[in-house]
Design an enzyme around this catalytic site. Structure first.
Site, mmCIF file in Angstrom:
data_model
loop_
_atom_site.group_PDB
_atom_site.id
_atom_site.type_symbol
_atom_site.label_atom_id
_atom_site.label_comp_id
_atom_site.label_asym_id
_atom_site.label_seq_id
_atom_site.Cartn_x
_atom_site.Cartn_y
_atom_site.Cartn_z
ATOM 1 N N TYR A 78 -17.671 45.788 29.033
ATOM 2 C CA TYR A 78 -19.024 45.229 28.991
ATOM 3 C C TYR A 78 -19.634 45.216 30.387
ATOM 4 O O TYR A 78 -20.809 45.576 30.569
ATOM 5 C CB TYR A 78 -18.970 43.809 28.423
ATOM 6 C CG TYR A 78 -20.318 43.132 28.320
ATOM 7 C CD1 TYR A 78 -21.280 43.591 27.427
ATOM 8 C CD2 TYR A 78 -20.627 42.018 29.101
ATOM 9 C CE1 TYR A 78 -22.516 42.965 27.316
ATOM 10 C CE2 TYR A 78 -21.855 41.378 28.991
ATOM 11 C CZ TYR A 78 -22.796 41.862 28.105
ATOM 12 O OH TYR A 78 -24.027 41.247 28.000
ATOM 13 N N SER B 233 -27.080 41.916 32.398
ATOM 14 C CA SER B 233 -26.393 40.636 32.240
ATOM 15 C C SER B 233 -25.639 40.316 33.520
ATOM 16 O O SER B 233 -25.301 41.215 34.297
ATOM 17 C CB SER B 233 -25.401 40.723 31.075
ATOM 18 O OG SER B 233 -24.471 39.657 31.097
#
Length: 318
Positions: free
Chosen positions: A188, A162
């Site tokens: 994350y 991502s």
């Protein structure tokens, strides 16, 4: 990092996964898609099945998986869509999945993941949950399936990362937020950086056995992955930004995964990071136009990749 020619294709951010495989024949190929019962995992599996691959959905919720598998078979005419249980944070589940696999594996799409858990959560081993799920679980799975990948004599590993990786490198001194304050996006970010570093090192270690590995950014897709986010911000300015974001369909979001899994255009290419169906530019040279975010140098650092591999092996050995 070794210099190479940037991989550019005729595809773009608007390309769909089905368009990627329109002239691709995967008959006789076998694929595993983790998290294949939701979001872009469904469309990744669907397009691979449409191209003729035998596809296994490796999922936590097998009932949901069977529903999705039936839908994929109905829409593609491919009866070779299977479902198997996989909980990435449970070592026994990963081992059971790998032990039940027989024969070669041509495509492994490490697609499952969690994002921005609002509160610090740990596994039974004490590992931070996002790192444990997004990286360590897939790392354990890839190691266990490596013989099957090697047997395919031309296997591909696809690591779904991502643009969140831009938020944080691997903080080796405190991966699991033992000493620093927990931040959902830093956690994350380093987990998504780990996905890229895994692809870098897996390709270096295994390319001699015909196994290539690449990472990618799928783009912004409104799926269950965002369940911890506020999809209706109260602040008018934030809501305007959210509503104006160029969200993609799940088919568009799955396109780069399918490119790396199936397209002959990237045959033999590995250790790289893609977005918008093309190899990404460095993040410091990409225009901030919302269409491309680029890749951070820390995510492609070969020394960090080797260190992460060793750290991961040590964690799994304890």
């Amino acid at each position: 990092m070794t210099e190479h020619t940037r991989m550019i294709t005729r595809f773009s951010r608007d390309t769909t996964a089905d368009e990627i495989v329109r002239s691709v024949d995967l008959t006789g190929k076998r694929a595993v898609v983790t998290g294949g019962a939701s979001g872009i995992g469904v469309e990744t599996a669907r397009s691979l099945a449409r191209a003729g691959a035998e596809v296994t959905l490796a999922v936590r919720n097998t009932e949901a998986g069977r529903t999705v598998a039936a839908d994929i078979t109905a829409t593609t005419g491919n009866p070779g869509v299977h479902v198997a249980a996989l909980e990435l944070t449970a070592p026994a589940s990963v081992a059971s999945f790998a032990d039940s696999w027989s024969g070669p594996l041509h495509i492994l799409v490490n697609n499952a993941g969690v994002m921005a858990l609002p509160d610090l959560r740990r596994t039974s081993e004490g590992w931070e949950y996002q790192f444990a799920t997004n990286h360590l679980g897939h790392f354990r799975l890839a190691l266990a399936l490596q013989p099957a990948l090697a047997a395919a004599e031309g296997a591909r590993i696809v690591a779904v990362s991502s643009s969140g990786h831009l938020a944080s490198p691997l903080v080796f001194e405190d991966i699991h937020f033992t000493h620093r304050a927990y931040d959902p996006w830093l956690a994350y970010g380093q987990a998504k950086t780990a996905n890229v570093l895994f692809a870098v090192e897996a390709h270096r270690r295994w390319s001699g056995q015909g196994i290539t590995a690449n990472a990618l950014m799928p783009g912004g897709i409104r799926t269950g992955l965002q369940r911890h986010l506020d999809e209706s911000p109260a602040d008018p300015e934030q809501k305007a930004i959210f509503d104006a974001y160029p969200w993609r369909t799940a088919q568009q979001g799955a396109a780069t995964s399918v490119l790396l899994a199936a397209s002959p255009l990237v045959e033999g290419i590995g250790g790289r990071y893609f977005e918008n169906c093309n190899e990404a530019l460095p993040s410091d040279v990409v225009p901030a136009d919302g269409e491309a975010d680029g890749v951070a140098a820390h995510a492609l650092d070969p020394e960090a990749a080797q260190r992460l591999w060793q750290v991961s092996e040590d964690l799994l050995a304890n």
